[in-house]
Design an enzyme around this catalytic site. Structure first.
Site, PDB file in Angstrom:
ATOM      1  N   SER A   1      50.143  31.146  42.142  1.00 30.86           N
ATOM      2  CA  SER A   1      49.176  30.564  43.070  1.00 30.86           C
ATOM      3  C   SER A   1      48.252  31.639  43.625  1.00 30.86           C
ATOM      4  CB  SER A   1      49.886  29.825  44.207  1.00 30.86           C
ATOM      5  OG  SER A   1      50.477  30.725  45.103  1.00 30.86           O
ATOM      6  N   ASP A   2      47.146  31.163  44.176  1.00 27.38           N
ATOM      7  CA  ASP A   2      46.213  32.066  44.840  1.00 27.38           C
ATOM      8  C   ASP A   2      45.632  31.355  46.051  1.00 27.38           C
ATOM      9  OD1 ASP A   2      44.797  34.688  44.788  1.00 27.38           O
ATOM     10  OD2 ASP A   2      43.054  33.359  44.796  1.00 27.38           O
ATOM     11  N   GLN A   3      45.326  32.138  47.062  1.00 29.53           N
ATOM     12  CA  GLN A   3      44.824  31.588  48.318  1.00 29.53           C
ATOM     13  C   GLN A   3      43.623  32.374  48.809  1.00 29.53           C
ATOM     14  OE1 GLN A   3      46.995  32.644  51.924  1.00 29.53           O
ATOM     15  NE2 GLN A   3      46.921  30.510  52.570  1.00 29.53           N
TER      16      GLN A   3
ATOM     17  N   SER B   1      45.336  27.235  45.327  1.00 27.08           N
ATOM     18  CA  SER B   1      45.530  26.612  44.013  1.00 27.08           C
ATOM     19  C   SER B   1      46.847  27.073  43.425  1.00 27.08           C
ATOM     20  CB  SER B   1      44.376  26.968  43.069  1.00 27.08           C
ATOM     21  OG  SER B   1      43.196  26.315  43.502  1.00 27.08           O
TER      22      SER B   1
END
Length: 197
Positions: free
Chosen positions: A78-80, A115
């Protein structure tokens, strides 16, 4: 839950804690990609592109390894980013930038855009999604900002803040706290379920 082994493609202590709290047993692998090389002005697109790049980097490593258990696993990447008044914020690059971030949240909320990409390594099935949560803050005192920066955790967080250290300054939360922490609980659970079938 899933009967397959789980890999969390992250070294984030907050993402680890979310998965632990969800009851999963997993191992972690750090993707070690150059996130700054991936750019997009849309936060959803940006976080999806980075999450996919993390997954691809780890898939390559796993396929080249001799670990048969990893090859039967489900992997989560995931990435934020934090969006503040329409501007994307990643991890602060300097203490001064972190200070400016923290001072600004009393005027506009921090919108976390996260995501998640989940891969069934054995079948090759890949699913993805994005979740958003908004955290409102009251004025954060300069003394507390100094303390946060000195502790150092905020320097490793998108937007330069950690909600668990800032309870005295948080107001309304719209969405899941896990999204603010970097791994949306409901979305992640649904994606794991989709690739487990």
């Amino acid at each position: 839950m899933t009967s397959r082994p789980l890999i969390l493609g992250s070294s984030s202590i907050w993402r680890k804690q979310v998965l632990i709290d969800m009851g999963y047993i997993f191992k972690t692998m750090s993707p070690d990609i150059d996130e700054k090389a991936i750019r997009d002005s849309d936060p959803k697109t940006l976080t999806l592109l980075i999450s996919r790049a993390k997954a691809q980097a780890l898939l390559k490593r796993i396929k080249e390894s001799d670990d048969e258990l990893d090859k039967k696993s489900i992997m989560i990447c995931s990435d934020q980013v934090i969006v503040h008044n329409g501007v994307i914020r990643e991890k602060p690059e300097t203490e001064q930038q972190c200070r400016e971030y923290l001072q600004s949240y009393e005027f506009h909320p921090a919108v976390a855009v996260v995501s998640v990409v989940v891969v069934n390594i054995e079948t090759g099935k890949i699913v993805e999604g994005t979740d958003i949560a908004t955290q409102h803050f009251k004025k954060i005192s300069d003394e507390f900002i100094d303390k946060l920066i000195k502790q150092g955790d905020v320097m490793h967080c998108a937007g330069g803040f950690t909600v668990e250290h800032m309870a005295d300054f948080t107001l309304q939360l719209e969405g899941e706290v896990e999204t603010i922490l970097g791994l949306p609980k409901t979305l992640t659970k649904n994606l794991i379920s989709q690739v487990s079938q």
